[in-house]
Design a protein around this motif. Structure first.
Motif, PDB file in Angstrom:
ATOM      1  N   LEU A  45       0.830  -1.210   0.000  1.00 48.67           N
ATOM      2  CA  LEU A  45       0.000   0.000   0.000  1.00 48.67           C
ATOM      3  C   LEU A  45       0.866   1.262   0.000  1.00 48.67           C
ATOM      4  O   LEU A  45       0.591   2.204  -0.753  1.00 48.67           O
ATOM      5  N   CYS A  46       1.908   1.274   0.829  1.00 47.99           N
ATOM      6  CA  CYS A  46       2.808   2.445   0.836  1.00 47.99           C
ATOM      7  C   CYS A  46       3.460   2.621  -0.530  1.00 47.99           C
ATOM      8  O   CYS A  46       3.544   3.743  -1.050  1.00 47.99           O
ATOM      9  N   HIS A  47       3.915   1.529  -1.105  1.00 44.36           N
ATOM     10  CA  HIS A  47       4.539   1.607  -2.426  1.00 44.36           C
ATOM     11  C   HIS A  47       3.547   2.112  -3.471  1.00 44.36           C
ATOM     12  O   HIS A  47       3.897   2.948  -4.311  1.00 44.36           O
ATOM     13  N   MET A  48       2.322   1.623  -3.432  1.00 42.28           N
ATOM     14  CA  MET A  48       1.334   2.031  -4.433  1.00 42.28           C
ATOM     15  C   MET A  48       0.925   3.494  -4.268  1.00 42.28           C
ATOM     16  O   MET A  48       0.628   4.162  -5.253  1.00 42.28           O
ATOM     17  N   ILE A  49       0.917   3.999  -3.045  1.00 45.78           N
ATOM     18  CA  ILE A  49       0.681   5.433  -2.856  1.00 45.78           C
ATOM     19  C   ILE A  49       1.803   6.207  -3.540  1.00 45.78           C
ATOM     20  O   ILE A  49       1.556   7.153  -4.292  1.00 45.78           O
ATOM     21  N   GLU A  50       3.046   5.793  -3.286  1.00 50.67           N
ATOM     22  CA  GLU A  50       4.204   6.470  -3.892  1.00 50.67           C
ATOM     23  C   GLU A  50       4.168   6.363  -5.411  1.00 50.67           C
ATOM     24  O   GLU A  50       4.345   7.352  -6.120  1.00 50.67           O
ATOM     25  N   GLU A  51       3.940   5.172  -5.927  1.00 48.08           N
ATOM     26  CA  GLU A  51       3.930   4.941  -7.377  1.00 48.08           C
ATOM     27  C   GLU A  51       2.842   5.764  -8.060  1.00 48.08           C
ATOM     28  O   GLU A  51       3.082   6.426  -9.069  1.00 48.08           O
ATOM     29  N   THR A  52       1.652   5.729  -7.501  1.00 50.77           N
ATOM     30  CA  THR A  52       0.530   6.441  -8.106  1.00 50.77           C
ATOM     31  C   THR A  52       0.744   7.948  -8.016  1.00 50.77           C
ATOM     32  O   THR A  52       0.545   8.667  -9.005  1.00 50.77           O
ATOM     33  N   ALA A  53       1.176   8.429  -6.866  1.00 50.00           N
ATOM     34  CA  ALA A  53       1.401   9.871  -6.705  1.00 50.00           C
ATOM     35  C   ALA A  53       2.494  10.378  -7.645  1.00 50.00           C
ATOM     36  O   ALA A  53       2.375  11.468  -8.224  1.00 50.00           O
ATOM     37  N   ARG A  54       3.538   9.586  -7.811  1.00 49.15           N
ATOM     38  CA  ARG A  54       4.623   9.988  -8.716  1.00 49.15           C
ATOM     39  C   ARG A  54       4.079  10.156 -10.139  1.00 49.15           C
ATOM     40  O   ARG A  54       4.363  11.147 -10.821  1.00 49.15           O
ATOM     41  N   HIS A  55       3.266   9.209 -10.581  1.00 47.09           N
ATOM     42  CA  HIS A  55       2.742   9.293 -11.941  1.00 47.09           C
ATOM     43  C   HIS A  55       1.632  10.332 -12.076  1.00 47.09           C
ATOM     44  O   HIS A  55       1.461  10.910 -13.150  1.00 47.09           O
ATOM     45  N   VAL A  56       0.918  10.610 -10.995  1.00 47.47           N
ATOM     46  CA  VAL A  56      -0.029  11.726 -11.033  1.00 47.47           C
ATOM     47  C   VAL A  56       0.749  13.028 -11.232  1.00 47.47           C
ATOM     48  O   VAL A  56       0.315  13.906 -11.976  1.00 47.47           O
ATOM     49  N   GLY A  57       1.912  13.144 -10.615  1.00 44.56           N
ATOM     50  CA  GLY A  57       2.759  14.323 -10.847  1.00 44.56           C
ATOM     51  C   GLY A  57       3.183  14.426 -12.297  1.00 44.56           C
ATOM     52  O   GLY A  57       3.193  15.522 -12.877  1.00 44.56           O
ATOM     53  N   HIS A  58       3.518  13.274 -12.907  1.00 41.70           N
ATOM     54  CA  HIS A  58       3.840  13.291 -14.339  1.00 41.70           C
ATOM     55  C   HIS A  58       2.631  13.758 -15.145  1.00 41.70           C
ATOM     56  O   HIS A  58       2.759  14.590 -16.051  1.00 41.70           O
ATOM     57  N   LEU A  59       1.457  13.220 -14.817  1.00 44.28           N
ATOM     58  CA  LEU A  59       0.235  13.628 -15.524  1.00 44.28           C
ATOM     59  C   LEU A  59      -0.029  15.119 -15.355  1.00 44.28           C
ATOM     60  O   LEU A  59      -0.472  15.787 -16.293  1.00 44.28           O
TER      61      LEU A  59
END
Length: 173
Positions: free
Chosen positions: A142-156
């Motif tokens: 869950l912690c990793h997926m928060i980081e992964e998703t947030a990072r790509h939301v920043g890209h978006l």
């Protein structure tokens, strides 16, 4: 994923983790809302040709599947993933011929499946789809997926601003 709010300030750990992940997931669709099909597949980062809104949505969908279905649930990989032997390392991002609406619907469905998969699992649950020496706890996932998703939301966020000037988050104040 719509109308998601930040988790309560004093919520328990599980509510915090799943709440923050759901919030980041909701931003994916928000950042893609109103894009033309051409812009959804347009590359504005010459050094990363697959870094398009459509490519990022597809990537996030498969990352959800990989961590929650293959890893946590231990669902056998039946060859349906884009990561087959000999394939491009970013094979999941080759989606020029897939409409953005379809990619977003597939992503939302995968997120629902992820949530259903973990709904009754303790945070201490360890991935069954990984070798014991590489298996992570659900808490870690869950912690990793928060980081992964947030990072790509920043890209978006950056890509959207470069495409049409749209910026910001109107759902959360």
């Amino acid at each position: 994923m719509t109308d998601v709010e930040r988790p309560p300030l004093t919520a328990d750990e599980r509510t915090q983790l799943t709440g923050w992940l759901d919030l980041q997931r909701s931003f994916v669709r928000m950042k893609c809302t109103g894009l033309t099909e051409a812009d959804a597949h347009r590359n504005v980062v010459p050094t990363s040709p697959l870094m398009t809104p459509a490519g990022l949505v597809a990537h996030l969908r498969w990352v959800e599947y990989s961590w929650f279905q293959l890893g946590v649930a231990g669902v056998p990989d039946t060859g349906q993933t884009p990561w087959v032997e000999g394939a491009h390392v970013d094979a999941e991002m080759f989606v020029d011929d897939v409409p953005l609406a379809q990619l977003l619907d597939e992503y939302d469905e995968e997120c629902r499946r992820s949530n259903a998969t973990i709904a009754d699992l303790p945070l201490e649950t360890v991935e069954v789809g990984q070798p014991a020496d590489k298996a992570a706890s659900l808490r870690y996932v869950l912690c990793h997926m928060i980081e992964e998703t947030a990072r790509h939301v920043g890209h978006l966020d950056i890509i959207r601003e470069l495409l049409d000037g749209t910026k910001g988050y109107t759902k959360v104040e």
